[in-house]
Design a protein around this motif. Structure first.
Motif, short mmCIF file in Angstrom:
data_model
loop_
_atom_site.label_atom_id
_atom_site.label_comp_id
_atom_site.label_asym_id
_atom_site.label_seq_id
_atom_site.Cartn_x
_atom_site.Cartn_y
_atom_site.Cartn_z
N ARG A 26 0.82 -1.22 0.00
CA ARG A 26 0.00 0.00 0.00
C ARG A 26 0.85 1.27 0.00
O ARG A 26 0.36 2.33 -0.38
N ASP A 52 -0.29 4.12 -7.93
CA ASP A 52 -1.01 5.00 -7.02
C ASP A 52 -0.78 4.66 -5.55
O ASP A 52 -1.49 5.16 -4.67
N ARG A 53 0.20 3.85 -5.27
CA ARG A 53 0.54 3.57 -3.87
C ARG A 53 1.13 4.83 -3.24
O ARG A 53 1.69 5.69 -3.92
N LEU A 54 1.03 4.93 -1.93
CA LEU A 54 1.62 6.06 -1.24
C LEU A 54 3.14 6.01 -1.35
O LEU A 54 3.75 4.94 -1.22
N ASP A 74 3.94 11.53 -1.33
CA ASP A 74 2.77 11.77 -0.48
C ASP A 74 3.19 12.23 0.91
O ASP A 74 2.45 12.93 1.59
N SER A 96 0.55 14.95 1.71
CA SER A 96 -0.43 15.28 0.69
C SER A 96 -1.83 15.07 1.26
O SER A 96 -2.02 14.45 2.31
N ASP A 97 -2.84 15.58 0.56
CA ASP A 97 -4.22 15.38 1.00
C ASP A 97 -4.55 13.90 1.07
O ASP A 97 -5.26 13.45 1.98
N ARG A 98 -4.05 13.15 0.11
CA ARG A 98 -4.34 11.70 0.10
C ARG A 98 -3.70 11.01 1.30
O ARG A 98 -4.29 10.12 1.90
N ALA A 99 -2.47 11.41 1.63
CA ALA A 99 -1.80 10.82 2.79
C ALA A 99 -2.57 11.12 4.07
O ALA A 99 -2.72 10.26 4.95
N ASP A 101 -5.71 11.53 4.32
CA ASP A 101 -6.93 10.73 4.32
C ASP A 101 -6.65 9.28 4.71
O ASP A 101 -7.47 8.64 5.38
N GLU A 102 -5.48 8.76 4.31
CA GLU A 102 -5.22 7.33 4.46
C GLU A 102 -4.36 6.98 5.68
O GLU A 102 -4.36 5.83 6.12
#
Length: 256
Positions: A26, A52-54, A74, A96-99, A101-102
């Motif tokens: 992931r 698209d993995r972190l 990220d 990042s925003d994605r980081a 979130d996850e």
């Protein structure tokens, strides 16, 4: 469960990472510069192979002297005590925003909490603040801010060019006196760390020669690490030359 990336030929490359990715991977964590070898990681190549993995980058060995595409990561974590020379207790974490979130902080301090007025309730602070461990130290923050302002004014590219020129001189001196260099020689693959491997039987002689001339190095795993900074001047190069000359002379005497 974390899995260590098995290096090939002493380096971590996008190709080695691609071969070891699994369907359950992931996130991928890499160092911008390998502290053992001085090799610069191809961040663009890593991003391409992991999809698209972190992508999490430990930038402490290169931040400030490597003009890297941090926007592809990220998470970027770095300290200010090395190349930035801002001292201990300094550093930064960007997500990042994605980081955000996850990822969830699992080890942190009380300052990651936000207390709701009038309620006996604490919520995790939003954003990167939720990952704080210690209490911010104003003097350390001021040191880091001053360094970053100076770096922004000069430009990372200018600093990188100066460090590459000085590290090339380190390599040239090692070559002149026959000390094997095992770190990358290409400017694309190296930053400021130059790694020497004199061999186990000659390590003590080399470190003694460097110490006797007042040259500060890091010795780890049987190898000697040199680091060139923008401030590394002619006096220091002269000390290194004298140390290597003394080392070479000791080998010649010992070989008689």
């Amino acid at each position: 469960m974390p899995l260590w990336i098995a290096e090939q030929y002493g380096q971590i490359t996008p190709g080695t990472i691609r071969e070891q990715l699994t369907t359950t991977t992931r996130a991928v964590v890499v160092s911008l510069v390998d502290y053992r070898t001085g090799a610069v990681t191809d961040i663009e190549g890593v991003r391409q192979v992991i999809g698209d993995r972190l992508l999490i980058v430990d930038a402490v060995q290169g931040f400030g002297v490597v003009d890297a595409p941090y926007e592809l990561a990220d998470v970027v974590a770095t300290g200010g005590r090395k190349w930035l020379r801002a001292g201990h207790g300094t550093g930064l974490l960007a997500l990042s925003d994605r980081a955000l979130d996850e990822l969830r902080p699992v080890f942190s301090g009380w300052n990651r909490l936000e207390f709701v007025p009038g309620q006996d309730l604490a919520l995790t602070a939003p954003g990167a603040a939720g990952f704080q461990v210690g209490t911010p130290e104003p003097v350390a923050e001021a040191r880091l801010a001053a360094v970053l302002e100076s770096l922004a004014e000069v430009g990372v590219g200018a600093v990188q060019a100066a460090v590459l020129e000085r590290s090339a001189r380190l390599i040239a001196l090692a070559d002149e006196f026959g000390v094997p260099v095992v770190s990358p020689r290409s400017e694309v693959e190296r930053a400021g760390i130059v790694v020497l491997d004199p061999g186990a039987e000659r390590l003590a002689a080399l470190t003694a020669a460097l110490h006797n001339q007042g040259v500060t190095v890091t010795v780890r795993d049987g190898r000697v690490r040199l680091s060139a900074h923008v401030s590394t001047g002619e006096e220091t190069f002269g000390m290194l030359r004298d140390a290597l000359r003394g080392y070479a002379a000791s080998l010649a005497i010992g070989g008689r």
